[in-house]
Scaffold this motif. Structure first.
Motif, PDB file in Angstrom:
ATOM      1  N   ARG A  35       0.809  -1.222   0.000  1.00  0.00           N
ATOM      2  CA  ARG A  35       0.000   0.000   0.000  1.00  0.00           C
ATOM      3  C   ARG A  35       0.835   1.261   0.000  1.00  0.00           C
ATOM      4  N   VAL A  36       2.020   1.237   0.588  1.00  0.00           N
ATOM      5  CA  VAL A  36       2.855   2.437   0.632  1.00  0.00           C
ATOM      6  C   VAL A  36       3.573   2.634  -0.699  1.00  0.00           C
ATOM      7  N   ARG A  37       4.241   1.605  -1.170  1.00  0.00           N
ATOM      8  CA  ARG A  37       5.002   1.711  -2.415  1.00  0.00           C
ATOM      9  C   ARG A  37       4.099   1.977  -3.616  1.00  0.00           C
ATOM     10  N   ASP A  38       2.916   1.382  -3.633  1.00  0.00           N
ATOM     11  CA  ASP A  38       2.030   1.463  -4.795  1.00  0.00           C
ATOM     12  C   ASP A  38       0.950   2.532  -4.667  1.00  0.00           C
ATOM     13  N   ARG A  39       1.024   3.371  -3.660  1.00  0.00           N
ATOM     14  CA  ARG A  39      -0.015   4.365  -3.372  1.00  0.00           C
ATOM     15  C   ARG A  39      -0.324   5.257  -4.568  1.00  0.00           C
ATOM     16  N   ASP A  40       0.683   5.812  -5.218  1.00  0.00           N
ATOM     17  CA  ASP A  40       0.447   6.736  -6.328  1.00  0.00           C
ATOM     18  C   ASP A  40      -0.230   6.047  -7.508  1.00  0.00           C
ATOM     19  N   ARG A  41       0.202   4.852  -7.817  1.00  0.00           N
ATOM     20  CA  ARG A  41      -0.426   4.140  -8.942  1.00  0.00           C
ATOM     21  C   ARG A  41      -1.869   3.759  -8.642  1.00  0.00           C
ATOM     22  N   LEU A  42      -2.152   3.424  -7.393  1.00  0.00           N
ATOM     23  CA  LEU A  42      -3.524   3.085  -7.029  1.00  0.00           C
ATOM     24  C   LEU A  42      -4.435   4.313  -7.065  1.00  0.00           C
ATOM     25  N   ARG A  43      -3.881   5.475  -6.806  1.00  0.00           N
ATOM     26  CA  ARG A  43      -4.675   6.704  -6.875  1.00  0.00           C
ATOM     27  C   ARG A  43      -5.034   7.072  -8.309  1.00  0.00           C
ATOM     28  N   ASP A  44      -4.235   6.653  -9.263  1.00  0.00           N
ATOM     29  CA  ASP A  44      -4.427   7.034 -10.657  1.00  0.00           C
ATOM     30  C   ASP A  44      -5.254   6.028 -11.453  1.00  0.00           C
TER      31      ASP A  44
END
Length: 84
Positions: A35-44
């Motif tokens: 969840r921390v490393r992939d946060r930006d991609r999940l937001r997009d």
């Protein structure tokens, strides 16, 4: 349309699969491991795509997804539909 779960949705190939499936009208759940490393991609993610955190090798991940019990990161709740 179909319900599709994409593991590795924060990666290059996975994110493209998510985008294409959503564009075709499928109900998509995008699963990322960290969840921390992939946060930006999940937001997009495209509108209507549900984000989840889980590991495909985890013993209960697939069952939890099927029962709609998988963790959705709190900071992403506002962007995703729940249920199909």
């Amino acid at each position: 349309m179909s319900r599709i779960t994409v593991f590795g949705a924060a990666g290059k190939a996975g994110s493209r699969v998510v985008s294409e499936a959503a564009a075709r009208g499928h109900h998509v759940t995008a699963v990322a491991r960290d969840r921390v490393r992939d946060r930006d991609r999940l937001r997009d993610l495209p509108e209507g795509v549900r984000a989840a955190v889980g590991d495909v090798t985890g013993p209960g991940t697939a069952d939890a997804l099927a029962k709609d019990e998988i963790e959705t990161p709190r900071h992403l709740n506002r962007r995703f539909t729940v249920g199909y």
